[in-house]
Enzyme design. Structure first.
Site, PDB file in Angstrom:
ATOM      1  N   ASP A  37     -10.994 -49.555  22.597  1.00 10.91           N
ATOM      2  CA  ASP A  37     -10.442 -48.564  23.524  1.00 10.91           C
ATOM      3  C   ASP A  37     -11.272 -48.465  24.806  1.00 10.91           C
ATOM      4  OD1 ASP A  37      -8.700 -46.640  24.381  1.00 10.91           O
ATOM      5  OD2 ASP A  37      -9.523 -45.032  23.142  1.00 10.91           O
ATOM      6  N   HIS A  54      -8.022 -54.787  30.620  1.00 11.32           N
ATOM      7  CA  HIS A  54      -7.540 -55.519  29.438  1.00 11.32           C
ATOM      8  C   HIS A  54      -8.038 -56.958  29.462  1.00 11.32           C
ATOM      9  CE1 HIS A  54      -5.260 -52.126  28.270  1.00 11.32           C
ATOM     10  NE2 HIS A  54      -4.345 -52.214  29.196  1.00 11.32           N
ATOM     11  N   LEU A 148     -14.981 -66.547   8.956  1.00 13.74           N
ATOM     12  CA  LEU A 148     -14.477 -65.205   9.286  1.00 13.74           C
ATOM     13  C   LEU A 148     -12.980 -65.220   9.613  1.00 13.74           C
ATOM     14  CD1 LEU A 148     -16.077 -62.499  11.435  1.00 13.74           C
ATOM     15  CD2 LEU A 148     -13.938 -63.459  12.254  1.00 13.74           C
ATOM     16  N   SER A 213      -5.569 -43.057  15.711  1.00 10.88           N
ATOM     17  CA  SER A 213      -4.449 -43.615  16.478  1.00 10.88           C
ATOM     18  C   SER A 213      -3.546 -44.536  15.648  1.00 10.88           C
ATOM     19  CB  SER A 213      -4.963 -44.376  17.717  1.00 10.88           C
ATOM     20  OG  SER A 213      -5.661 -43.488  18.547  1.00 10.88           O
TER      21      SER A 213
HETATM   22  C1  FPP Z   1      -6.821 -49.711  24.671  1.00  9.29           C
HETATM   23  O1  FPP Z   1      -7.448 -49.366  25.889  1.00  9.29           O
HETATM   24  C2  FPP Z   1      -6.675 -51.154  24.593  1.00  9.29           C
HETATM   25  C3  FPP Z   1      -5.497 -51.825  24.385  1.00  9.29           C
HETATM   26  C4  FPP Z   1      -4.218 -51.138  24.191  1.00  9.29           C
HETATM   27  C5  FPP Z   1      -5.439 -53.293  24.389  1.00  9.29           C
HETATM   28  C6  FPP Z   1      -6.569 -53.977  23.695  1.00  9.29           C
HETATM   29  C7  FPP Z   1      -6.441 -55.426  23.825  1.00  9.29           C
HETATM   30  C8  FPP Z   1      -7.427 -56.269  24.163  1.00  9.29           C
HETATM   31  C9  FPP Z   1      -8.811 -55.818  24.422  1.00  9.29           C
HETATM   32  C10 FPP Z   1      -7.199 -57.750  24.248  1.00  9.29           C
HETATM   33  C11 FPP Z   1      -6.777 -58.336  22.979  1.00  9.29           C
HETATM   34  C12 FPP Z   1      -6.793 -59.789  23.025  1.00  9.29           C
HETATM   35  C13 FPP Z   1      -5.874 -60.624  22.533  1.00  9.29           C
HETATM   36  C14 FPP Z   1      -6.104 -62.054  22.589  1.00  9.29           C
HETATM   37  C15 FPP Z   1      -4.607 -60.155  21.936  1.00  9.29           C
HETATM   38  P1  FPP Z   1      -6.699 -48.385  26.900  1.00  9.29           P
HETATM   39  O2  FPP Z   1      -5.865 -49.191  27.820  1.00  9.29           O
HETATM   40  O3  FPP Z   1      -5.922 -47.366  26.122  1.00  9.29           O
HETATM   41  O4  FPP Z   1      -7.888 -47.717  27.646  1.00  9.29           O
HETATM   42  P2  FPP Z   1      -7.855 -46.261  28.296  1.00  9.29           P
HETATM   43  O5  FPP Z   1      -7.823 -45.280  27.146  1.00  9.29           O
HETATM   44  O6  FPP Z   1      -9.150 -46.218  29.031  1.00  9.29           O
HETATM   45  O7  FPP Z   1      -6.664 -46.155  29.182  1.00  9.29           O
END
Ligand code: FPP
Length: 257
Positions: A37, A54, A148, A213
């Site tokens: 997050d 992201h 893993l 969540s």
């Molecule tokens: C939440 O942060 C994060 C996500 C919804 C996406 C997480 C995905 C990745 C880190 C990449 C995954 C990689 C692959 C290859 C699938 P947020 O956007 O809710 O953060 P905020 O709360 O600060 O808005």
């Protein structure tokens, strides 16, 4: 190993001897789940669009996977996209859906070299073809690997998983494959999407939010929870090791004394 620990702790650390025993390699959690997050806030802090967060978060996935693999974690489940994330702006959803087709070509060789096996937990229905193709290709290419398991929770929601599980269970009762009196925690678990995986021993959530969540609601019943203020893109191997060390200090009692 020493070199890696020094790297995780930062090269300026003078003495790592006190940190090494902090991680007992025979007590490493078998399954670590992570709610990645804070990507959006990380980006905002830097005056960047949310999707830059992201993208940076995606780059962090391999780093933490390698650290987990190095100490002997067996399963690492990363919450990449929830069933609720479809509510985000169309452009953001599209960006997130395109990450696998960037991530796997970039990282697959190194993941293979390290014997990592890719899998996915979630619903394939609803995912764009290009997302599915990228992840299914990676699953196929790593299916013989024995190290893993890097498990992407993609289009996943805990409540949906439980409802789907109950529906399957009812069908099995109707078909005579399951007797109601045989329903217990183990048989319930066998209807979850993670039926072949151990429950997470440790859940890590970044960015200071203290919620589940809708993540692995059944499976996290007895997991240790560890939170950090760090946003996911700035989550380091050193923080990961802190979480592991803290996990090892805790006494898990599973309701006993
Ligand atoms: C939440 O942060 C994060 C996500 C919804 C996406 C997480 C995905 C990745 C880190 C990449 C995954 C990689 C692959 C290859 C699938 P947020 O956007 O809710 O953060 P905020 O709360 O600060 O808005």
């Amino acid at each position: 190993m020493l070199k890696l620990i020094k790297k995780w702790l930062g090269i300026n650390v003078k003495s790592v001897s006190s940190a090494i025993p902090a991680i007992e390699l025979d007590k490493v959690p078998a399954h670590v789940a992570i709610i990645m997050d804070g990507n959006g806030r990380w980006a905002k802090q830097r005056g960047l669009p949310r999707v830059a967060g992201h993208h940076s978060g995606m780059k962090n996935v391999k780093k933490i996977t390698m650290a987990a693999n190095e100490i002997g974690v067996k399963v690492l489940t990363m919450y990449a996209f929830s069933t609720e994330n479809w509510k985000r702006p169309k452009e953001e959803v599209e960006f997130l859906m395109k990450l696998p087709q960037e991530f796997f070509p970039l990282e697959i060789e190194e993941l293979i070299e390290n014997n990592v096996r890719i899998r996915m937990t979630g619903w394939k229905e609803g995912l764009p073809d290009y997302t599915l193709k990228a992840i299914e290709g990676a699953i196929e290419r790593t299916k013989e690997n024995t190290g893993l398991i890097l498990n992407f929770a993609l289009n996943y929601g805990g409540r949906k998983e439980m409802i789907a599980g109950v529906q399957d269970m009812i069908l099995d009762v109707q078909n005579g494959k399951l007797q109601i009196e045989d329903l217990d925690e183990a048989s319930f678990s066998s209807y979850m999407l993670t039926s072949d995986l151990p429950d997470p021993d440790l859940l890590i959530r970044t960015s200071g939010e203290l919620r589940l969540s809708n993540f692995l609601l059944w499976q996290l019943a007895y997991s240790e929870l560890w939170f950090t203020e760090a946003y996911w893109p700035e989550f380091t191997e050193s923080l990961f090791m802190q979480a592991i060390a803290e996990y090892q200090r805790r006494g898990r009692r599973y309701g006993g004394i």
